[in-house]
Scaffold this motif. Structure first.
Motif, PDB file in Angstrom:
ATOM      1  N   ALA A   1       0.810  -1.126   0.001  1.00  0.00           N
ATOM      2  CA  ALA A   1       0.011   0.044   0.070  1.00  0.00           C
ATOM      3  C   ALA A   1       0.784   1.096  -0.003  1.00  0.00           C
ATOM      4  CB  ALA A   1      -0.874   0.134   1.167  1.00  0.00           C
ATOM      5  N   PHE A   2       0.229   2.406  -0.862  1.00  0.00           N
ATOM      6  CA  PHE A   2       1.307   3.223  -0.868  1.00  0.00           C
ATOM      7  C   PHE A   2       0.327   4.609  -1.061  1.00  0.00           C
ATOM      8  CE2 PHE A   2       1.560   4.000  -5.505  1.00  0.00           C
ATOM      9  CZ  PHE A   2       1.189   2.492  -5.989  1.00  0.00           C
ATOM     10  N   GLY A   3       0.623   6.047  -0.746  1.00  0.00           N
ATOM     11  CA  GLY A   3      -0.043   7.063  -1.516  1.00  0.00           C
ATOM     12  C   GLY A   3      -0.571   7.922  -0.463  1.00  0.00           C
ATOM     13  N   GLY A   4      -0.423   7.391   0.990  1.00  0.00           N
ATOM     14  CA  GLY A   4      -1.013   8.294   2.067  1.00  0.00           C
ATOM     15  C   GLY A   4      -0.173   9.437   1.975  1.00  0.00           C
ATOM     16  N   GLY A   5      -0.766  10.266   3.143  1.00  0.00           N
ATOM     17  CA  GLY A   5      -0.212  11.719   3.252  1.00  0.00           C
ATOM     18  C   GLY A   5      -0.987  12.597   4.343  1.00  0.00           C
ATOM     19  N   LEU A   6      -0.862  13.654   4.226  1.00  0.00           N
ATOM     20  CA  LEU A   6      -1.234  14.591   5.040  1.00  0.00           C
ATOM     21  C   LEU A   6      -2.030  15.580   4.304  1.00  0.00           C
ATOM     22  CD1 LEU A   6      -1.646  16.118   7.730  1.00  0.00           C
ATOM     23  CD2 LEU A   6       0.271  17.562   7.330  1.00  0.00           C
ATOM     24  N   VAL A   7      -3.497  15.741   4.390  1.00  0.00           N
ATOM     25  CA  VAL A   7      -4.242  16.548   3.703  1.00  0.00           C
ATOM     26  C   VAL A   7      -5.293  17.313   4.485  1.00  0.00           C
ATOM     27  CG1 VAL A   7      -6.157  14.953   3.365  1.00  0.00           C
ATOM     28  CG2 VAL A   7      -5.726  16.502   1.593  1.00  0.00           C
ATOM     29  N   GLN A   8      -5.486  18.593   4.337  1.00  0.00           N
ATOM     30  CA  GLN A   8      -6.495  19.456   5.041  1.00  0.00           C
ATOM     31  C   GLN A   8      -7.996  18.770   4.882  1.00  0.00           C
ATOM     32  OE1 GLN A   8      -5.994  23.387   3.770  1.00  0.00           O
ATOM     33  NE2 GLN A   8      -4.692  23.826   5.457  1.00  0.00           N
ATOM     34  N   THR A   9      -8.887  18.974   5.820  1.00  0.00           N
ATOM     35  CA  THR A   9     -10.334  18.764   5.707  1.00  0.00           C
ATOM     36  C   THR A   9     -10.946  19.150   4.246  1.00  0.00           C
ATOM     37  OG1 THR A   9     -10.657  19.038   8.272  1.00  0.00           O
ATOM     38  CG2 THR A   9     -12.639  19.079   6.554  1.00  0.00           C
ATOM     39  N   GLY A  10     -11.732  18.310   3.574  1.00  0.00           N
ATOM     40  CA  GLY A  10     -12.245  18.783   2.345  1.00  0.00           C
ATOM     41  C   GLY A  10     -11.158  18.467   1.156  1.00  0.00           C
ATOM     42  N   GLY A  11     -10.037  18.095   1.450  1.00  0.00           N
ATOM     43  CA  GLY A  11      -9.139  17.695   0.324  1.00  0.00           C
ATOM     44  C   GLY A  11      -9.367  16.245  -0.059  1.00  0.00           C
ATOM     45  N   SER A  12      -8.210  15.925  -0.879  1.00  0.00           N
ATOM     46  CA  SER A  12      -8.537  14.727  -1.596  1.00  0.00           C
ATOM     47  C   SER A  12      -6.999  13.964  -1.448  1.00  0.00           C
ATOM     48  CB  SER A  12      -8.736  14.584  -3.014  1.00  0.00           C
ATOM     49  OG  SER A  12     -10.095  15.073  -3.248  1.00  0.00           O
ATOM     50  N   LEU A  13      -7.141  12.529  -1.620  1.00  0.00           N
ATOM     51  CA  LEU A  13      -5.991  11.775  -1.703  1.00  0.00           C
ATOM     52  C   LEU A  13      -6.358  10.443  -2.378  1.00  0.00           C
ATOM     53  CD1 LEU A  13      -4.197  11.655   1.956  1.00  0.00           C
ATOM     54  CD2 LEU A  13      -3.403  12.591  -0.105  1.00  0.00           C
TER      55      LEU A  13
ATOM     56  N   ALA B   1      -7.564   3.382  12.986  1.00  0.00           N
ATOM     57  CA  ALA B   1      -7.323   4.586  13.855  1.00  0.00           C
ATOM     58  C   ALA B   1      -7.022   4.220  15.272  1.00  0.00           C
ATOM     59  CB  ALA B   1      -8.763   5.575  14.008  1.00  0.00           C
ATOM     60  N   PRO B   2      -5.975   5.166  15.659  1.00  0.00           N
ATOM     61  CA  PRO B   2      -5.529   4.874  16.926  1.00  0.00           C
ATOM     62  C   PRO B   2      -6.331   4.635  18.054  1.00  0.00           C
ATOM     63  CG  PRO B   2      -4.326   6.717  16.166  1.00  0.00           C
ATOM     64  CD  PRO B   2      -5.369   6.373  15.255  1.00  0.00           C
TER      65      PRO B   2
ATOM     66  N   LEU C   1      -7.723   3.584  -4.357  1.00  0.00           N
ATOM     67  CA  LEU C   1      -8.842   4.068  -3.475  1.00  0.00           C
ATOM     68  C   LEU C   1      -8.860   5.719  -3.662  1.00  0.00           C
ATOM     69  CD1 LEU C   1     -11.261   3.355  -1.777  1.00  0.00           C
ATOM     70  CD2 LEU C   1      -9.767   3.934   0.237  1.00  0.00           C
ATOM     71  N   GLN C   2      -9.709   6.520  -4.242  1.00  0.00           N
ATOM     72  CA  GLN C   2      -9.678   7.734  -4.301  1.00  0.00           C
ATOM     73  C   GLN C   2     -10.677   8.204  -3.237  1.00  0.00           C
ATOM     74  OE1 GLN C   2      -8.229  10.003  -6.727  1.00  0.00           O
ATOM     75  NE2 GLN C   2      -9.098  11.459  -5.513  1.00  0.00           N
ATOM     76  N   MET C   3     -10.072   9.176  -2.621  1.00  0.00           N
ATOM     77  CA  MET C   3     -10.656   9.591  -1.348  1.00  0.00           C
ATOM     78  C   MET C   3     -10.967  11.216  -1.637  1.00  0.00           C
ATOM     79  SD  MET C   3      -8.749   7.604   1.652  1.00  0.00           S
ATOM     80  CE  MET C   3      -7.159   8.316   1.406  1.00  0.00           C
ATOM     81  N   ASN C   4     -12.051  11.417  -1.699  1.00  0.00           N
ATOM     82  CA  ASN C   4     -12.488  12.988  -1.729  1.00  0.00           C
ATOM     83  C   ASN C   4     -13.240  13.738  -0.393  1.00  0.00           C
ATOM     84  OD1 ASN C   4     -11.516  13.007  -4.300  1.00  0.00           O
ATOM     85  ND2 ASN C   4     -13.352  11.868  -5.158  1.00  0.00           N
ATOM     86  N   SER C   5     -13.348  14.628  -0.293  1.00  0.00           N
ATOM     87  CA  SER C   5     -13.978  15.555   0.745  1.00  0.00           C
ATOM     88  C   SER C   5     -13.674  14.590   1.953  1.00  0.00           C
ATOM     89  CB  SER C   5     -15.544  15.213   0.693  1.00  0.00           C
ATOM     90  OG  SER C   5     -16.115  15.668  -0.633  1.00  0.00           O
ATOM     91  N   LEU C   6     -12.304  14.818   2.289  1.00  0.00           N
ATOM     92  CA  LEU C   6     -11.871  14.067   3.592  1.00  0.00           C
ATOM     93  C   LEU C   6     -12.251  14.888   4.756  1.00  0.00           C
ATOM     94  CD1 LEU C   6      -8.629  12.569   2.091  1.00  0.00           C
ATOM     95  CD2 LEU C   6     -10.090  11.397   3.198  1.00  0.00           C
ATOM     96  N   ARG C   7     -12.379  13.949   5.724  1.00  0.00           N
ATOM     97  CA  ARG C   7     -12.794  14.383   6.963  1.00  0.00           C
ATOM     98  C   ARG C   7     -11.691  13.937   8.237  1.00  0.00           C
ATOM     99  NH1 ARG C   7     -18.631  11.923   6.680  1.00  0.00           N
ATOM    100  NH2 ARG C   7     -19.548  12.978   4.814  1.00  0.00           N
ATOM    101  N   PRO C   8     -11.571  14.678   9.247  1.00  0.00           N
ATOM    102  CA  PRO C   8     -10.748  14.294  10.247  1.00  0.00           C
ATOM    103  C   PRO C   8     -10.780  12.956  10.739  1.00  0.00           C
ATOM    104  CG  PRO C   8     -11.255  16.572  10.647  1.00  0.00           C
ATOM    105  CD  PRO C   8     -12.118  16.121   9.487  1.00  0.00           C
ATOM    106  N   GLU C   9     -12.038  12.495  10.691  1.00  0.00           N
ATOM    107  CA  GLU C   9     -12.270  11.225  11.240  1.00  0.00           C
ATOM    108  C   GLU C   9     -11.829  10.023  10.195  1.00  0.00           C
ATOM    109  OE1 GLU C   9     -14.480  13.691  10.752  1.00  0.00           O
ATOM    110  OE2 GLU C   9     -16.386  13.036  10.170  1.00  0.00           O
TER     111      GLU C   9
ATOM    112  N   VAL D   1      -2.933   7.852   6.584  1.00  0.00           N
ATOM    113  CA  VAL D   1      -3.702   9.034   5.951  1.00  0.00           C
ATOM    114  C   VAL D   1      -4.054   9.865   7.235  1.00  0.00           C
ATOM    115  CG1 VAL D   1      -5.836   9.913   4.742  1.00  0.00           C
ATOM    116  CG2 VAL D   1      -4.579   7.816   3.961  1.00  0.00           C
ATOM    117  N   THR D   2      -3.547  11.334   7.112  1.00  0.00           N
ATOM    118  CA  THR D   2      -3.886  12.094   8.160  1.00  0.00           C
ATOM    119  C   THR D   2      -4.729  13.429   7.602  1.00  0.00           C
ATOM    120  OG1 THR D   2      -2.085  11.549   9.333  1.00  0.00           O
ATOM    121  CG2 THR D   2      -2.878  13.679   9.936  1.00  0.00           C
TER     122      THR D   2
END
Length: 125
Positions: free
Chosen positions: A5-17, A39-40, A80-88, A121-122
């Motif tokens: 698995a690869f491609g994770g990272g840090l993004v702001q709320t509402g962003g995409s990864l 999640a932890p 896995l395209q992740m849009n509209s990301l949320r802190p949760e 993913v954060t």
């Protein structure tokens, strides 16, 4: 069989990864590939799956309409395209594979024979 698995990272709320899972030692369209996340302090949670042969996707209610799973058979890769990301959505995302999975057990981690190492993913608020 190996999954990476690869491609994770840090993004702001509402962003995409986009996270991806590279599979070796298998023909991707004959295996069901699924994304889980953890999640932890929480249990591993089903996120999305793409079924072997027919390529039918299925999503958890928490990501439906925001995430999209896809498969590239030529590259033996599931993304896995992740849009509209949320802190949760913050978690370590794992891909898993099974050749014998039936639909009723797709959300159970114990149904999968092989796992990737996970990618973080954060989502910051």
């Amino acid at each position: 069989v190996q999954l990476q698995a690869f491609g994770g990272g840090l993004v702001q709320t509402g962003g995409s990864l986009r996270v991806s899972c590279a599979a070796s030692g298998l023909t991707s369209n004959t295996w069901t590939i699924t994304w889980f996340r953890q999640a932890p302090g929480k249990e591993r949670e089903f996120v999305a799956t793409i079924f072997r042969n027919n390529g039918r996707p299925s999503y958890s209610d928490s990501v439906k309409g925001r995430f999209a799973i896809s498969r590239d058979n030529a590259r033996s890769m599931v993304s896995l395209q992740m849009n509209s990301l949320r802190p949760e959505d913050t978690a370590v995302y794992y891909c898993a594979a099974s050749q014998t999975l039936i639909m009723s057990t797709m959300s159970r981690a114990g149904s999968y024979h092989y796992w990737g190492q996970g990618t973080q993913v954060t989502v910051s608020s």
